[in-house]
Structures are given as structure tokens and as C-alpha cells.
Design an enzyme around this catalytic site. Structure first.
Site, PDB file in Angstrom:
ATOM      1  N   ARG A  59      47.947  36.692  35.787  1.00  0.00           N
ATOM      2  CA  ARG A  59      46.416  36.277  35.246  1.00  0.00           C
ATOM      3  C   ARG A  59      46.817  35.251  34.520  1.00  0.00           C
ATOM      4  O   ARG A  59      45.421  34.613  33.906  1.00  0.00           O
ATOM      5  CB  ARG A  59      45.725  37.778  34.688  1.00  0.00           C
ATOM      6  N   GLU A  96      58.714  50.699  32.976  1.00  0.00           N
ATOM      7  CA  GLU A  96      58.716  52.596  32.939  1.00  0.00           C
ATOM      8  C   GLU A  96      59.640  52.437  33.505  1.00  0.00           C
ATOM      9  O   GLU A  96      60.322  53.610  32.897  1.00  0.00           O
ATOM     10  CB  GLU A  96      57.449  52.630  33.130  1.00  0.00           C
TER      11      GLU A  96
HETATM   12  P1  AMP Z   1      53.321  45.108  29.116  1.00  0.00           P
HETATM   13  O1  AMP Z   1      54.869  44.286  29.577  1.00  0.00           O
HETATM   14  O2  AMP Z   1      53.617  46.177  29.411  1.00  0.00           O
HETATM   15  O3  AMP Z   1      52.241  44.666  27.752  1.00  0.00           O
HETATM   16  O4  AMP Z   1      52.721  45.152  30.328  1.00  0.00           O
HETATM   17  C1  AMP Z   1      51.877  43.727  30.371  1.00  0.00           C
HETATM   18  C2  AMP Z   1      51.448  43.028  31.769  1.00  0.00           C
HETATM   19  O5  AMP Z   1      51.418  44.406  32.586  1.00  0.00           O
HETATM   20  C3  AMP Z   1      50.634  41.908  31.672  1.00  0.00           C
HETATM   21  O6  AMP Z   1      50.687  41.379  32.294  1.00  0.00           O
HETATM   22  C4  AMP Z   1      49.006  42.655  32.379  1.00  0.00           C
HETATM   23  O7  AMP Z   1      48.510  41.394  33.067  1.00  0.00           O
HETATM   24  C5  AMP Z   1      49.641  43.728  33.176  1.00  0.00           C
HETATM   25  N1  AMP Z   1      48.891  45.369  32.622  1.00  0.00           N
HETATM   26  C6  AMP Z   1      49.505  45.866  32.479  1.00  0.00           C
HETATM   27  N2  AMP Z   1      48.822  46.720  31.866  1.00  0.00           N
HETATM   28  C7  AMP Z   1      47.913  47.433  32.647  1.00  0.00           C
HETATM   29  C8  AMP Z   1      46.445  47.356  32.237  1.00  0.00           C
HETATM   30  N3  AMP Z   1      46.040  49.009  32.046  1.00  0.00           N
HETATM   31  N4  AMP Z   1      45.338  46.907  33.426  1.00  0.00           N
HETATM   32  C9  AMP Z   1      45.741  45.552  33.568  1.00  0.00           C
HETATM   33  N5  AMP Z   1      47.300  44.559  33.174  1.00  0.00           N
HETATM   34  C10 AMP Z   1      47.352  45.406  33.177  1.00  0.00           C
END
Ligand code: AMP
Length: 172
Positions: A59, A96
Site C-alpha cells: 500500500r 511477531e
Molecule cells: P509494522 O512493521 O508492525 O509497523 O507493520 C507495518 C506494516 O504492516 C505496514 O506495511 C502496514 O501496511 C501493515 N500493518 C500492520 N498492522 C496493520 C493494521 N492494523 N492495519 C493495516 N495494516 C497493518
């Protein structure tokens, strides 16, 4: 101004139980909402003398490409393994459970190019940090990072220890 934040929809238990997914597809489908969201994301970088925006799969590609056009700069993709055809740099990051890698073309930008990192959602921050590491390994000057939505309760901002500012349009 167009009221667009309500066009980002919460989808409970996607992609797995307990996750509330921030779904931007209704926003993307809305002509005025999409434009207003891109304008809000672009605002802090209008005078930043950028050369490119770096968008994170997938996205971050949609938002990043629109931002590149609005800001009059280039677009560089950071992709999941096995997608970029030429030589890449690879960066591991923690999920995770386990880990994954992100890639950037080794010749995507010249040393010293000024760029902003783009993604739709900041959750734990691992993805954005991996993209930041890739850009730094290219010698790119990371001027900042921008997301549409920050999930503040997941602490991503605390993990973003880069000197560059992190701009979130919406915070939950
Ligand atoms: P993080 O590495 O945990 O910051 O996760 C970010 C990535 O995961 C981004 O590319 C987001 O598009 C996706 N992502 C993580 N959590 C969500 C969520 N609750 N809703 C939508 N996209 C998420």
C-alpha cells in the site's frame, strides 16, 4: 475540506484473530477523499527539496506513487523478496513470529539523494525501520518518513530512533 478519515475502515480479525486491520481501500476509491489524504501526506515535504519518495510494498506503492506525482519527484519501491529483478540489498526485520526481509535495488538512487519513506500504517515500526536501513545503506539522505495512520498503542514511534521526523496524518 473533505471529511475523509471515516473512509478508512476497521476490519476486525484480519489477517488473523485479534488484529483490527485499517483498510484504506474505501478511501482510495473515493475521488475527493483520496486527493485530500494525499495532499495531507504531502504537506510537510513540499519544501523539503526531495529527489524521491520510497514506498513500501504494497500500500506504500499506491500512496507513494501519488505523492511522488504531487511532489514532482521520483518513486522507488521497497519490495518483498523475489520481486525486484536486478541486484538488490536485503534487510531482515522481525515479525511477531519469526522474521522476513525487504529489498531495494542496489542502484535505485545515487548517494546523497534526498528521500522520504512512505507506508500506509505504522504499527510496531519494524517495516519502516527496515526500509530506513536499506535507504541508509544506499547512502540516501532520509529526510523523514510519512504514514497515513499511526497505531500509537503499538509503540512504533518509540522504535523510530532515526534523526529524521516521522509524520503521521492520523493517529489512533
Ligand atoms: P509494522 O512493521 O508492525 O509497523 O507493520 C507495518 C506494516 O504492516 C505496514 O506495511 C502496514 O501496511 C501493515 N500493518 C500492520 N498492522 C496493520 C493494521 N492494523 N492495519 C493495516 N495494516 C497493518
Amino acid at each position: 475540506m473533505t471529511d475523509w478519515p471515516h473512509l478508512i475502515r476497521d476490519v476486525p480479525d484480519f489477517p488473523k484473530p485479534g488484529i483490527v486491520f485499517k483498510d484504506i481501500t474505501p478511501l482510495l476509491a473515493d475521488r475527493a477523499g483520496f486527493a485530500a489524504a494525499i495532499d495531507a501526506m504531502a504537506q510537510p515535504w513540499r519544501d523539503a527539496r526531495l529527489d524521491a519518495v520510497i514506498g513500501i510494498e504494497s500500500r506504500g506503492f499506491i500512496l507513494g506513487a501519488a505523492l511522488a506525482y504531487v511532489l514532482g519527484v521520483g518513486f522507488v519501491p521497497v519490495r518483498k523478496p523475489g520481486k525486484l529483478p536486478a541486484r538488490t540489498l536485503s534487510q531482515e526485520y522481525a515479525l511477531e513470529y519469526g522474521s522476513d526481509h525487504l529489498h531495494i535495488h542496489a542502484d535505485a538512487l545515487p548517494k546523497g539523494a534526498r528521500a522520504v519513506l512512505i507506508d500506509d500504517v505504522l504499527a510496531t515500526g519494524g517495516t519502516l525501520l527496515a526500509a530506513h536501513a536499506l535507504a541508509e545503506r544506499l547512502g540516501v539522505a532520509v529526510v523523514g518518513a510519512a504514514v497515513l495512520v499511526e497505531l500509537g498503542f503499538l509503540g512504533g514511534r518509540q522504535r523510530w530512533d532515526a534523526a529524521a521526523p516521522l509524520h503521521a496524518v492520523l493517529r489512533y
